[in-house]
Design an enzyme around this catalytic site. Sequence first.
Site, PDB file in Angstrom:
ATOM      1  CG  HIS A 107      -1.617  12.920   4.534  1.00  0.00           C
ATOM      2  ND1 HIS A 107      -1.159  12.329   5.691  1.00  0.00           N
ATOM      3  CD2 HIS A 107      -1.870  11.884   3.691  1.00  0.00           C
ATOM      4  CE1 HIS A 107      -1.134  11.007   5.551  1.00  0.00           C
ATOM      5  NE2 HIS A 107      -1.570  10.708   4.336  1.00  0.00           N
TER       6      HIS A 107
ATOM      7  CD  GLU B 181       5.171   9.660   1.907  1.00  0.00           C
ATOM      8  OE1 GLU B 181       4.894  10.871   1.991  1.00  0.00           O
ATOM      9  OE2 GLU B 181       5.169   8.898   2.883  1.00  0.00           O
TER      10      GLU B 181
ATOM     11  CD  GLN C 285       0.780  10.252   1.726  1.00  0.00           C
ATOM     12  OE1 GLN C 285      -0.367   9.877   1.899  1.00  0.00           O
ATOM     13  NE2 GLN C 285       1.794   9.802   2.440  1.00  0.00           N
TER      14      GLN C 285
ATOM     15  CG  HIS D  61      -5.238   8.203   1.586  1.00  0.00           C
ATOM     16  ND1 HIS D  61      -4.270   7.858   0.674  1.00  0.00           N
ATOM     17  CD2 HIS D  61      -4.577   8.840   2.587  1.00  0.00           C
ATOM     18  CE1 HIS D  61      -3.083   8.265   1.107  1.00  0.00           C
ATOM     19  NE2 HIS D  61      -3.239   8.872   2.260  1.00  0.00           N
TER      20      HIS D  61
ATOM     21  CD  GLU E   4      -2.525   7.551   6.027  1.00  0.00           C
ATOM     22  OE1 GLU E   4      -2.637   7.852   4.816  1.00  0.00           O
ATOM     23  OE2 GLU E   4      -1.490   7.749   6.684  1.00  0.00           O
TER      24      GLU E   4
HETATM   25  C1  V0V Z   1     -10.319   0.816  -3.963  1.00  0.00           C
HETATM   26  N1  V0V Z   1     -11.561   1.312  -3.940  1.00  0.00           N
HETATM   27  C2  V0V Z   1     -11.522   2.563  -3.471  1.00  0.00           C
HETATM   28  C3  V0V Z   1     -10.159   2.824  -3.199  1.00  0.00           C
HETATM   29  N2  V0V Z   1      -9.442   1.712  -3.508  1.00  0.00           N
HETATM   30  N3  V0V Z   1     -12.489   3.464  -3.246  1.00  0.00           N
HETATM   31  C4  V0V Z   1     -12.115   4.665  -2.763  1.00  0.00           C
HETATM   32  N4  V0V Z   1     -10.817   4.987  -2.485  1.00  0.00           N
HETATM   33  C5  V0V Z   1      -9.827   4.106  -2.685  1.00  0.00           C
HETATM   34  N5  V0V Z   1      -8.572   4.436  -2.419  1.00  0.00           N
HETATM   35  C6  V0V Z   1     -12.786   0.630  -4.355  1.00  0.00           C
HETATM   36  C7  V0V Z   1     -12.719   0.128  -5.781  1.00  0.00           C
HETATM   37  O1  V0V Z   1     -13.087   1.110  -6.692  1.00  0.00           O
HETATM   38  C8  V0V Z   1     -13.688  -1.017  -5.744  1.00  0.00           C
HETATM   39  O2  V0V Z   1     -14.999  -0.513  -5.792  1.00  0.00           O
HETATM   40  C9  V0V Z   1     -13.474  -1.610  -4.372  1.00  0.00           C
HETATM   41  O3  V0V Z   1     -12.949  -0.538  -3.564  1.00  0.00           O
HETATM   42  C10 V0V Z   1     -12.490  -2.761  -4.367  1.00  0.00           C
HETATM   43  O4  V0V Z   1     -11.394  -2.339  -5.139  1.00  0.00           O
HETATM   44  P1  V0V Z   1     -10.124  -3.224  -5.497  1.00  0.00           P
HETATM   45  O5  V0V Z   1      -9.367  -2.575  -6.580  1.00  0.00           O
HETATM   46  O6  V0V Z   1     -10.521  -4.653  -5.624  1.00  0.00           O
HETATM   47  O7  V0V Z   1      -9.288  -2.945  -4.282  1.00  0.00           O
HETATM   48  P2  V0V Z   1      -8.859  -3.876  -3.146  1.00  0.00           P
HETATM   49  O8  V0V Z   1     -10.053  -4.382  -2.410  1.00  0.00           O
HETATM   50  O9  V0V Z   1      -7.851  -4.849  -3.657  1.00  0.00           O
HETATM   51  O10 V0V Z   1      -8.103  -2.789  -2.244  1.00  0.00           O
HETATM   52  C11 V0V Z   1      -8.761  -1.683  -1.718  1.00  0.00           C
HETATM   53  C12 V0V Z   1      -8.073  -1.395  -0.394  1.00  0.00           C
HETATM   54  C13 V0V Z   1      -6.567  -1.205  -0.697  1.00  0.00           C
HETATM   55  C14 V0V Z   1      -8.686  -0.118   0.187  1.00  0.00           C
HETATM   56  C15 V0V Z   1      -8.313  -2.560   0.557  1.00  0.00           C
HETATM   57  O11 V0V Z   1      -6.390  -0.139  -1.581  1.00  0.00           O
HETATM   58  C16 V0V Z   1      -5.737  -1.019   0.538  1.00  0.00           C
HETATM   59  O12 V0V Z   1      -5.363  -1.974   1.212  1.00  0.00           O
HETATM   60  N6  V0V Z   1      -5.400   0.256   0.871  1.00  0.00           N
HETATM   61  C17 V0V Z   1      -4.631   0.576   2.075  1.00  0.00           C
HETATM   62  C18 V0V Z   1      -3.194   0.792   1.754  1.00  0.00           C
HETATM   63  C19 V0V Z   1      -2.940   1.922   0.817  1.00  0.00           C
HETATM   64  O13 V0V Z   1      -3.861   2.366   0.100  1.00  0.00           O
HETATM   65  N7  V0V Z   1      -1.663   2.400   0.742  1.00  0.00           N
HETATM   66  C20 V0V Z   1      -1.287   3.530  -0.122  1.00  0.00           C
HETATM   67  C21 V0V Z   1      -1.234   4.811   0.640  1.00  0.00           C
HETATM   68  P3  V0V Z   1     -16.133  -1.155  -6.737  1.00  0.00           P
HETATM   69  O14 V0V Z   1     -15.599  -1.014  -8.102  1.00  0.00           O
HETATM   70  O15 V0V Z   1     -16.214  -2.575  -6.247  1.00  0.00           O
HETATM   71  O16 V0V Z   1     -17.342  -0.350  -6.435  1.00  0.00           O
HETATM   72  S1  V0V Z   1       0.217   4.811   1.669  1.00  0.00           S
HETATM   73  C22 V0V Z   1       0.134   6.154   2.722  1.00  0.00           C
HETATM   74  O17 V0V Z   1      -0.919   6.901   2.680  1.00  0.00           O
HETATM   75  C23 V0V Z   1       1.203   6.374   3.586  1.00  0.00           C
HETATM   76  C24 V0V Z   1       2.438   5.558   3.551  1.00  0.00           C
HETATM   77  C25 V0V Z   1       1.150   7.468   4.592  1.00  0.00           C
HETATM   78  O18 V0V Z   1       0.304   8.354   4.516  1.00  0.00           O
HETATM   79  O19 V0V Z   1       2.005   7.457   5.518  1.00  0.00           O
HETATM   80 CO    CO Z   2      -1.404   8.786   3.433  1.00  0.00          CO
END
Ligand code: V0V
Ligand code: CO
Length: 142
Positions: free
Chosen positions: A10, A46, A62, A86, A136
């Site tokens: 997705h 979602e 998604q 993502h 992911e």
């Molecule tokens: C943040 N950044 C991203 C981003 N999120 N870049 C691309 N894609 C993303 N999704 C960049 C952001 O612009 C900053 O870049 C840098 O990373 C740090 O950003 P931040 O806001 O300080 O973010 P963090 O470090 O607090 O968190 C980023 C991470 C966080 C990826 C660690 O989003 C995370 O833990 N994600 C995993 C969980 C998740 O996203 N869950 C939702 C989907 P610059 O400005 O420094 O260059 S749930 C899902 O998909 C499910 C349930 C499923 O499919 O089953």
């Molecule tokens: Co997902």
Amino acid sequence: MFPGLGPLDHVGFAVVDLEAAVEFHTRVLGLVVQHREQNPEQGVIEVMLTDAAASAPSTSLQLLSPLDDSSPVHRFLLNRGPGLHHLAYRVSDVRTASGVLQRWGLRLIYDAPRAGTRGSLINFVHPKDTGGVLIELVEPSP
Ligand code: V0V
Ligand code: CO
């Protein structure tokens, strides 16, 4: 390529107004809602949509909206605005896949897999290690 890698499962799309996004993707793009779920651990509501006309299982869309201010999707919307959040690739075993990628020097977000949509197990590769898109890994429920 690491062992057990499957197709794109997705595409995650961060939105502010979930119902407006569902309306757009169903009415304008003809997608069909397959599933709706709240995931408090991930801080999201979602909605999964697919192409109704596809004969074989196709990549889903998604739509993600934040459950509260602590959600990563809330932070994403504040910093970057709505849009591509993502890409999720199917893997046969998320623990093995995460271990291999870690050994290759990529940062995984979780030490152990977490619960994803429809009973799947998920982990994420940090966007700073992938060229800018959060990846992911999803092991579907058997
Ligand atoms: C943040 N950044 C991203 C981003 N999120 N870049 C691309 N894609 C993303 N999704 C960049 C952001 O612009 C900053 O870049 C840098 O990373 C740090 O950003 P931040 O806001 O300080 O973010 P963090 O470090 O607090 O968190 C980023 C991470 C966080 C990826 C660690 O989003 C995370 O833990 N994600 C995993 C969980 C998740 O996203 N869950 C939702 C989907 P610059 O400005 O420094 O260059 S749930 C899902 O998909 C499910 C349930 C499923 O499919 O089953
Ligand atoms: Co997902």
